[in-house]
Scaffold this motif. Sequence first.
Motif, PDB file in Angstrom:
ATOM      1  N   HIS A 143      54.144  48.305  50.911  1.00 14.62           N
ATOM      2  CA  HIS A 143      55.531  48.108  50.485  1.00 14.62           C
ATOM      3  C   HIS A 143      56.136  49.456  50.120  1.00 14.62           C
ATOM      4  CE1 HIS A 143      58.946  45.817  49.126  1.00 14.62           C
ATOM      5  NE2 HIS A 143      58.899  46.400  47.942  1.00 14.62           N
ATOM      6  N   THR A 144      55.403  50.245  49.383  1.00 14.01           N
ATOM      7  CA  THR A 144      55.668  51.680  49.209  1.00 14.01           C
ATOM      8  C   THR A 144      54.348  52.404  49.484  1.00 14.01           C
ATOM      9  OG1 THR A 144      55.092  51.728  46.860  1.00 14.01           O
ATOM     10  CG2 THR A 144      57.406  51.258  47.417  1.00 14.01           C
ATOM     11  N   PRO A 145      54.389  53.708  49.703  1.00 17.60           N
ATOM     12  CA  PRO A 145      53.134  54.421  49.998  1.00 17.60           C
ATOM     13  C   PRO A 145      52.122  54.381  48.870  1.00 17.60           C
ATOM     14  CG  PRO A 145      55.022  55.723  50.711  1.00 17.60           C
ATOM     15  CD  PRO A 145      55.569  54.584  49.917  1.00 17.60           C
ATOM     16  N   GLY A 146      52.599  54.234  47.632  1.00 17.89           N
ATOM     17  CA  GLY A 146      51.670  54.241  46.507  1.00 17.89           C
ATOM     18  C   GLY A 146      51.639  52.952  45.722  1.00 17.89           C
ATOM     19  N   SER A 147      51.986  51.833  46.336  1.00 15.10           N
ATOM     20  CA  SER A 147      51.989  50.561  45.617  1.00 15.10           C
ATOM     21  C   SER A 147      50.617  50.259  45.024  1.00 15.10           C
ATOM     22  CB  SER A 147      52.394  49.415  46.545  1.00 15.10           C
ATOM     23  OG  SER A 147      53.775  49.436  46.835  1.00 15.10           O
ATOM     24  N   LEU A 148      50.643  49.651  43.844  1.00 14.95           N
ATOM     25  CA  LEU A 148      49.423  49.268  43.140  1.00 14.95           C
ATOM     26  C   LEU A 148      49.411  47.772  42.889  1.00 14.95           C
ATOM     27  CD1 LEU A 148      49.296  52.021  40.359  1.00 14.95           C
ATOM     28  CD2 LEU A 148      48.051  52.012  42.531  1.00 14.95           C
ATOM     29  N   ALA A 149      48.208  47.225  42.763  1.00 12.50           N
ATOM     30  CA  ALA A 149      47.989  45.885  42.225  1.00 12.50           C
ATOM     31  C   ALA A 149      47.046  46.036  41.039  1.00 12.50           C
ATOM     32  CB  ALA A 149      47.405  44.957  43.280  1.00 12.50           C
ATOM     33  N   PHE A 150      46.991  45.009  40.205  1.00 12.36           N
ATOM     34  CA  PHE A 150      46.160  45.064  39.008  1.00 12.36           C
ATOM     35  C   PHE A 150      45.366  43.764  38.893  1.00 12.36           C
ATOM     36  CE2 PHE A 150      49.815  47.783  38.291  1.00 12.36           C
ATOM     37  CZ  PHE A 150      49.191  48.970  37.939  1.00 12.36           C
ATOM     38  N   LEU A 151      44.047  43.899  38.810  1.00 12.22           N
ATOM     39  CA  LEU A 151      43.152  42.744  38.710  1.00 12.22           C
ATOM     40  C   LEU A 151      42.662  42.624  37.283  1.00 12.22           C
ATOM     41  CD1 LEU A 151      41.555  40.487  40.198  1.00 12.22           C
ATOM     42  CD2 LEU A 151      39.702  42.164  40.449  1.00 12.22           C
ATOM     43  N   ASP A 152      42.920  41.472  36.670  1.00 13.32           N
ATOM     44  CA  ASP A 152      42.407  41.189  35.338  1.00 13.32           C
ATOM     45  C   ASP A 152      40.955  40.742  35.465  1.00 13.32           C
ATOM     46  OD1 ASP A 152      41.796  40.143  32.787  1.00 13.32           O
ATOM     47  OD2 ASP A 152      43.912  39.712  32.408  1.00 13.32           O
ATOM     48  N   GLU A 153      40.060  41.565  34.987  1.00 11.08           N
ATOM     49  CA  GLU A 153      38.630  41.319  35.162  1.00 11.08           C
ATOM     50  C   GLU A 153      38.147  40.118  34.347  1.00 11.08           C
ATOM     51  OE1 GLU A 153      36.859  42.817  37.286  1.00 11.08           O
ATOM     52  OE2 GLU A 153      37.869  44.711  37.748  1.00 11.08           O
ATOM     53  N   ARG A 154      38.934  39.656  33.392  1.00  8.14           N
ATOM     54  CA  ARG A 154      38.501  38.538  32.556  1.00  8.14           C
ATOM     55  C   ARG A 154      38.583  37.197  33.281  1.00  8.14           C
ATOM     56  NH1 ARG A 154      42.641  39.843  27.794  1.00  8.14           N
ATOM     57  NH2 ARG A 154      43.924  39.990  29.699  1.00  8.14           N
TER      58      ARG A 154
END
Length: 235
Positions: A143-154
């Motif tokens: 979507h952008t070159p540096g897009s991030l996602a975040f996974l909640d490990e809990r």
Amino acid sequence: MKRTNMGAVHQLTFLPGVFPVNCYLVEEKDSLTLVDAALPYSARGILDAAKRIGKSIETIVLTHPHEDHVGALDELKRALPHVPIAVSERDARFFDRDLTLLPGEPASPIRGGVPKQLAARPDRLLREGERIGSLTTIAAPGHTPGSLAFLDERDGTLIAGDAFQTRGRTAVAGTVVPWFPFPAFGTWDARTSLDSAKKLAELNPRLLAVGHGAMLQAPGAAMRRAIAEAEARLG
């Protein structure tokens, strides 16, 4: 503003019936992490939601710095001057209106609303694997070159930004959904998005939380259908 709570994540939706824009408050033991900052007028709703939860916002992290994900950032920073802002190392350039591509990146123009008059600046530049509380940073470019996602490990919650949308139907960034085409219009490179979507699906999230649309429980089948649709479209 509409608030939806599932486990440790609170989805705050602005303009829910017209142009739904989501941000998220993620509960830690004694604090909150804000993921994205929605629209320019959203700061009061975000701060009020944190007050109702009864915990303070201690970190602001961005999936990507398009205008509908950083809109309230300046006002939030004025209200919470001690709270650091974190964004990917790659997309930090957007804060200075630098849309040049890096060597090796697909030669697609960067699209979407890039903030024009944002005073706030990131305090922390993120790379894949870094932790923010219970959230693990996942690189999800496209979507952008540096897009991030975040996974909640809990609990397996995946906050995916605009890597997927669920408004209209579940779709990979770059796939035009007639009922809500805007994430596709703002996508930098659809093939890179597809690769990231496959990567995120392999995490087997229990809950998918995106920038536009409702949260989706047990999203595996829907994510796989969206990936198959994107593959067929791209050949």
